[in-house]
Design a protein around this motif. Structure first.
Motif, PDB file in Angstrom:
ATOM      1  N   ASP A  42       2.255  17.600  31.170  1.00 34.98           N
ATOM      2  CA  ASP A  42       3.001  18.715  31.750  1.00 34.98           C
ATOM      3  C   ASP A  42       4.104  18.191  32.655  1.00 34.98           C
ATOM      4  O   ASP A  42       3.959  17.166  33.305  1.00 34.98           O
ATOM      5  CB  ASP A  42       2.078  19.612  32.561  1.00 34.98           C
ATOM      6  CG  ASP A  42       1.134  20.416  31.690  1.00 34.98           C
ATOM      7  OD1 ASP A  42       1.503  20.712  30.544  1.00 34.98           O
ATOM      8  OD2 ASP A  42       0.036  20.751  32.166  1.00 34.98           O
TER       9      ASP A  42
ATOM     10  N   HIS B 184       9.708  32.720  36.801  1.00 32.29           N
ATOM     11  CA  HIS B 184       9.963  31.271  36.782  1.00 32.29           C
ATOM     12  C   HIS B 184       8.799  30.450  36.230  1.00 32.29           C
ATOM     13  O   HIS B 184       8.696  29.268  36.505  1.00 32.29           O
ATOM     14  CB  HIS B 184      10.373  30.754  38.170  1.00 32.29           C
ATOM     15  CG  HIS B 184      11.723  31.224  38.593  1.00 32.29           C
ATOM     16  ND1 HIS B 184      11.889  32.299  39.427  1.00 32.29           N
ATOM     17  CD2 HIS B 184      12.960  30.793  38.284  1.00 32.29           C
ATOM     18  CE1 HIS B 184      13.178  32.501  39.626  1.00 32.29           C
ATOM     19  NE2 HIS B 184      13.856  31.595  38.929  1.00 32.29           N
ATOM     20  N   SER B 185       7.927  31.082  35.435  1.00 31.77           N
ATOM     21  CA  SER B 185       6.821  30.341  34.828  1.00 31.77           C
ATOM     22  C   SER B 185       7.235  29.690  33.508  1.00 31.77           C
ATOM     23  O   SER B 185       6.572  28.762  33.043  1.00 31.77           O
ATOM     24  CB  SER B 185       5.624  31.261  34.599  1.00 31.77           C
ATOM     25  OG  SER B 185       5.951  32.268  33.660  1.00 31.77           O
ATOM     26  N   LYS B 186       8.312  30.171  32.899  1.00 32.87           N
ATOM     27  CA  LYS B 186       8.825  29.618  31.649  1.00 32.87           C
ATOM     28  C   LYS B 186      10.307  29.343  31.803  1.00 32.87           C
ATOM     29  O   LYS B 186      11.003  30.044  32.542  1.00 32.87           O
ATOM     30  CB  LYS B 186       8.599  30.592  30.494  1.00 32.87           C
ATOM     31  CG  LYS B 186       7.152  30.838  30.198  1.00 32.87           C
ATOM     32  CD  LYS B 186       7.010  31.805  29.047  1.00 32.87           C
ATOM     33  CE  LYS B 186       5.527  32.083  28.794  1.00 32.87           C
ATOM     34  NZ  LYS B 186       5.358  33.051  27.718  1.00 32.87           N
TER      35      LYS B 186
ATOM     36  N   TRP C   7      15.622  31.075  32.946  1.00 30.22           N
ATOM     37  CA  TRP C   7      14.273  31.203  33.485  1.00 30.22           C
ATOM     38  C   TRP C   7      13.718  32.589  33.206  1.00 30.22           C
ATOM     39  O   TRP C   7      14.447  33.579  33.233  1.00 30.22           O
ATOM     40  CB  TRP C   7      14.285  31.013  34.997  1.00 30.22           C
ATOM     41  CG  TRP C   7      14.589  29.625  35.428  1.00 30.22           C
ATOM     42  CD1 TRP C   7      15.826  29.091  35.694  1.00 30.22           C
ATOM     43  CD2 TRP C   7      13.650  28.566  35.611  1.00 30.22           C
ATOM     44  NE1 TRP C   7      15.703  27.779  36.039  1.00 30.22           N
ATOM     45  CE2 TRP C   7      14.378  27.423  36.001  1.00 30.22           C
ATOM     46  CE3 TRP C   7      12.264  28.467  35.497  1.00 30.22           C
ATOM     47  CZ2 TRP C   7      13.760  26.207  36.271  1.00 30.22           C
ATOM     48  CZ3 TRP C   7      11.659  27.259  35.774  1.00 30.22           C
ATOM     49  CH2 TRP C   7      12.410  26.147  36.152  1.00 30.22           C
ATOM     50  N   SER C   8      12.396  32.646  32.971  1.00 31.01           N
ATOM     51  CA  SER C   8      11.726  33.938  32.879  1.00 31.01           C
ATOM     52  C   SER C   8      11.740  34.580  34.270  1.00 31.01           C
ATOM     53  O   SER C   8      11.958  33.880  35.274  1.00 31.01           O
ATOM     54  CB  SER C   8      10.296  33.753  32.377  1.00 31.01           C
ATOM     55  OG  SER C   8       9.526  33.019  33.303  1.00 31.01           O
TER      56      SER C   8
ATOM     57  N   TRP D 153      15.289  37.493  31.408  1.00 30.94           N
ATOM     58  CA  TRP D 153      15.539  36.084  31.722  1.00 30.94           C
ATOM     59  C   TRP D 153      16.906  35.957  32.376  1.00 30.94           C
ATOM     60  O   TRP D 153      17.825  36.730  32.090  1.00 30.94           O
ATOM     61  CB  TRP D 153      15.498  35.245  30.447  1.00 30.94           C
ATOM     62  CG  TRP D 153      14.104  35.002  29.941  1.00 30.94           C
ATOM     63  CD1 TRP D 153      13.166  35.948  29.659  1.00 30.94           C
ATOM     64  CD2 TRP D 153      13.504  33.747  29.670  1.00 30.94           C
ATOM     65  NE1 TRP D 153      12.018  35.353  29.226  1.00 30.94           N
ATOM     66  CE2 TRP D 153      12.191  33.995  29.213  1.00 30.94           C
ATOM     67  CE3 TRP D 153      13.936  32.441  29.754  1.00 30.94           C
ATOM     68  CZ2 TRP D 153      11.324  32.981  28.864  1.00 30.94           C
ATOM     69  CZ3 TRP D 153      13.071  31.429  29.384  1.00 30.94           C
ATOM     70  CH2 TRP D 153      11.775  31.701  28.951  1.00 30.94           C
TER      71      TRP D 153
END
Length: 73
Positions: A3, A47-49, A43-44, A22
């Motif tokens: 990761d 901000h997780s994706k 960014w989603s 986004w």
């Protein structure tokens, strides 16, 4: 594949927002606990994706700024 660790140190601005929530942003981000760099990517909302982007050093950001001054829009 391991990761990727990231921490958004500072949100500098939103360049655009898409219909699905986004947003394309300019942020100062620390990647894998390294020195923060300037980063442009999508960014989603939470901000997780993230999408693919470009990361710039301070010197590269300054060079980009100088190039953009000469572009007539």
């Amino acid at each position: 594949m391991s990761d990727i660790k990231y921490e958004i140190k500072e949100t500098l601005g939103v360049l655009s927002e898409g219909s699905k929530g986004w947003s394309k942003e300019l942020n100062l981000i620390s990647w894998n606990d390294r020195e923060p760099k300037y980063d442009i990517r999508e960014w989603s909302p939470d901000h997780s994706k993230m999408g693919k982007g470009v990361t710039l050093s301070k010197q590269e950001l300054k060079a980009l700024k100088e190039l953009l001054v000469d572009i007539e829009v």
